[in-house]
Design an enzyme around this catalytic site. Structure first.
Site, PDB file in Angstrom:
ATOM      1  CE  LYS A 112      -4.239  -2.043   1.621  1.00  0.00           C
ATOM      2  NZ  LYS A 112      -3.856  -3.468   1.769  1.00  0.00           N
TER       3      LYS A 112
HETATM    4  C1  LIG Z   1      -4.528  -4.539   1.122  1.00  0.00           C
HETATM    5  C2  LIG Z   1      -3.810  -5.840   1.031  1.00  0.00           C
HETATM    6  C3  LIG Z   1      -4.209  -6.846   0.124  1.00  0.00           C
HETATM    7  C4  LIG Z   1      -5.432  -6.716  -0.753  1.00  0.00           C
HETATM    8  O1  LIG Z   1      -5.243  -5.819  -1.811  1.00  0.00           O
HETATM    9  P1  LIG Z   1      -6.479  -5.292  -2.669  1.00  0.00           P
HETATM   10  O2  LIG Z   1      -5.924  -4.232  -3.546  1.00  0.00           O
HETATM   11  O3  LIG Z   1      -7.472  -4.749  -1.676  1.00  0.00           O
HETATM   12  O4  LIG Z   1      -7.038  -6.437  -3.420  1.00  0.00           O
HETATM   13  C5  LIG Z   1      -3.448  -8.006   0.057  1.00  0.00           C
HETATM   14  N1  LIG Z   1      -2.377  -8.191   0.855  1.00  0.00           N
HETATM   15  C6  LIG Z   1      -1.960  -7.258   1.727  1.00  0.00           C
HETATM   16  C7  LIG Z   1      -0.778  -7.526   2.596  1.00  0.00           C
HETATM   17  C8  LIG Z   1      -2.664  -6.044   1.851  1.00  0.00           C
HETATM   18  O5  LIG Z   1      -2.264  -5.129   2.740  1.00  0.00           O
END
Ligand SMILES: *Cc1c(COP(=O)(O)O)cnc(C)c1O
Length: 468
Positions: A112
């Site tokens: 993120k």
């Molecule tokens: C947010 C997150 C996801 C999911 O990603 P999306 O874009 O919501 O599908 C998967 N793995 C981790 C570690 C995350 O923080």
């Protein structure tokens, strides 16, 4: 470049307005009016560029001149300057034709960061140009809070308040938030659950006078700019492995469908993406849909991959928009039916067309831990639970394809040490630059689960800063 809503009745907006708006006024999500296309030669020319330069080139068409080109390039470069790996998003090899795209080299060890580091700077830049400010208010169960705080720290136009449930986030997650001592960062531990935190945030947004007085804002997972920033690493990975001449298959551990949708967007832009594999945990609404063609909401269960514990994948609506021929009015009707009935089908022909590109695969907690152990023994890589799900899903669905299989590592194993240690007997260490996390000073306000008290706190903090 303008953006249109997936529900067809909100006004088309330019990039900067879409950035600040988040959700469209008709309840839809913003998508580009048309997909920019990169020629084979343009894709070829991306190979080997430093990440920041490649990022600026891939994203430039989406900005559509609303931020000066030099400013944008500088913001992009700053966003990735402090990542913990020179390549920013390096590939490591897992098998003969299987690769790991490591997206855990940002400040909070989660993928993120790749989007939020840029989105925080873009917010700050656009708001300053407009002579405005924003108060970001959010609730976290531990995952997005740290990335949001790191994205906002020390940005002049932004104040950020993040509510987390006291004692219910891991110590690493809490410290990643509470050790950020920047004056514009306000951590609040609520005596309650994550749902209580979310309800408090919703109530603050629903209090119109409060919302307007303090200019509340959010950069949640449906913000277009987050998707845009995520498209970049799919280009970086594919070109490093030989695109446009060689095709790739991406396997993505999926929750809200933002990350895998960015891979889909890269394909629309001309990247040779053969297949997209969606990894799910027990909360497998997407995998069930790709298997049987019906999308059905069921209650969420807690798993060892908590960032994928979702009931509905909000960004899926963006994909549906294309598969409904970009007919927003029609899609609005479909989404309303889904909300009312909790289940929906999109027609057998459409489902089959989606199935030619997408596949889903599910692992429960037992299978996830077994996968972490097996992959550690076979490759020497310690993988976090989300990443392990993606790798197994990729292996299962890639088959004999001659495309390169790229599995997306969405978090560093040290973010989920308990599950990794239970599976392998090895406790993953934090990267050296974070090794002192447990010695750093913390700052956090503990408040009861009471809206008035929380609102008074926000108001007092902002008044104190205005007076300073
Ligand atoms: C947010 C997150 C996801 C999911 O990603 P999306 O874009 O919501 O599908 C998967 N793995 C981790 C570690 C995350 O923080």
């Amino acid at each position: 470049m303008k953006y249109v809503s997936t529900r067809g009745s909100a006004p088309a907006l330019p990039f900067d307005d879409v950035l600040l708006a988040g959700l469209a006024r008709d309840g839809g999500l913003y998508v580009p009016e048309t997909w920019p296309r990169f020629s084979r030669a343009e894709i070829e020319a991306l190979r080997g560029l430093p990440y920041g330069e490649l990022a600026a080139r891939v994203m430039q068409p989406f900005v559509g001149g609303r931020i000066a080109e030099a400013d944008f390039a500088r913001l992009v470069a700053q966003s990735y300057a402090d990542f913990g790996h020179a390549a920013v998003a390096p590939l490591s090899q897992l098998g003969a034709n299987t690769w790991l795209l490591e997206l855990f080299h940002g400040p909070t060890l989660s993928f993120k960061d790749y989007a939020l580091q840029l989105v925080g700077r873009l917010f700050d830049h656009v708001l300053k140009q407009r002579g405005q400010g924003v108060t970001i208010v959010g609730a976290t169960s531990g995952d997005t809070g740290p990335a949001a705080i790191e994205a906002c720290r020390d940005r002049e136009a932004i104040e950020i308040f993040i509510l987390h449930p006291k004692g219910r986030v891991s110590e690493v997650q809490r410290r990643q938030m509470t050790t950020v001592l920047s004056p514009n960062v306000h951590n609040v531990a609520i005596e309650g659950t994550f749902d209580d935190c979310q309800d408090l945030v919703k109530a603050m947004f629903n209090d119109q006078a409060f919302r307007e007085r303090f200019r509340l804002g959010a950069f949640n997972s449906i913000n277009w700019a987050r998707i845009m920033a995520q498209i970049v690493y799919f280009f970086a990975a594919a070109t490093a492995l030989g695109a446009p001449r060689r095709a790739v298959t991406f396997a993505v551990p999926t929750g809200n469908f933002g990350n895998v949708y960015a891979a889909y967007a890269a394909r629309k832009m001309g990247l040779p993406v053969k297949r997209l594999v969606v990894g799910s945990n027990t909360n497998d609404i997407l995998t069930r849909f790709f298997d049987i063609g019906t999308m059905e909401m069921v209650p969420v269960t807690a798993t060892v991959s908590p960032s994928m514990d979702i009931q509905v994948s909000s960004n899926f609506e963006r994909l549906l928009f294309d598969y409904y021929g970009r007919d927003g009015a029609r899609l609005a009707g479909v989404m309303a039916r889904f909300r009312r009935q909790g289940r929906v089908t999109f027609g057998a022909a459409r489902w089959r067309r989606m199935g030619r590109l997408f596949a889903g695969y599910r692992l429960d907690d037992g299978a996830t831990k077994a996968a972490i152990r097996r992959l550690y023994e076979a490759t020497g890589h310690l993988l976090d639970p989300h990443t392990a799900i993606g790798v197994v899903a990729g292996e299962a669905c890639h088959g004999e394809s001659d495309s390169a299989l790229v599995c997306v590592a969405t978090a560093h194993p040290a973010k989920f040490p308990a599950a990794v240690e239970e599976a392998t007997g090895v406790r993953p260490a934090l990267p050296a630059r974070m090794a002192d996390l447990f010695e750093r000073r913390e700052r956090c306000e503990v408040l009861p689960n009471d809206l008035g008290t929380v609102q008074d706190f926000v108001s007092a903090r902002l008044a104190a800063k205005a007076a300073a």
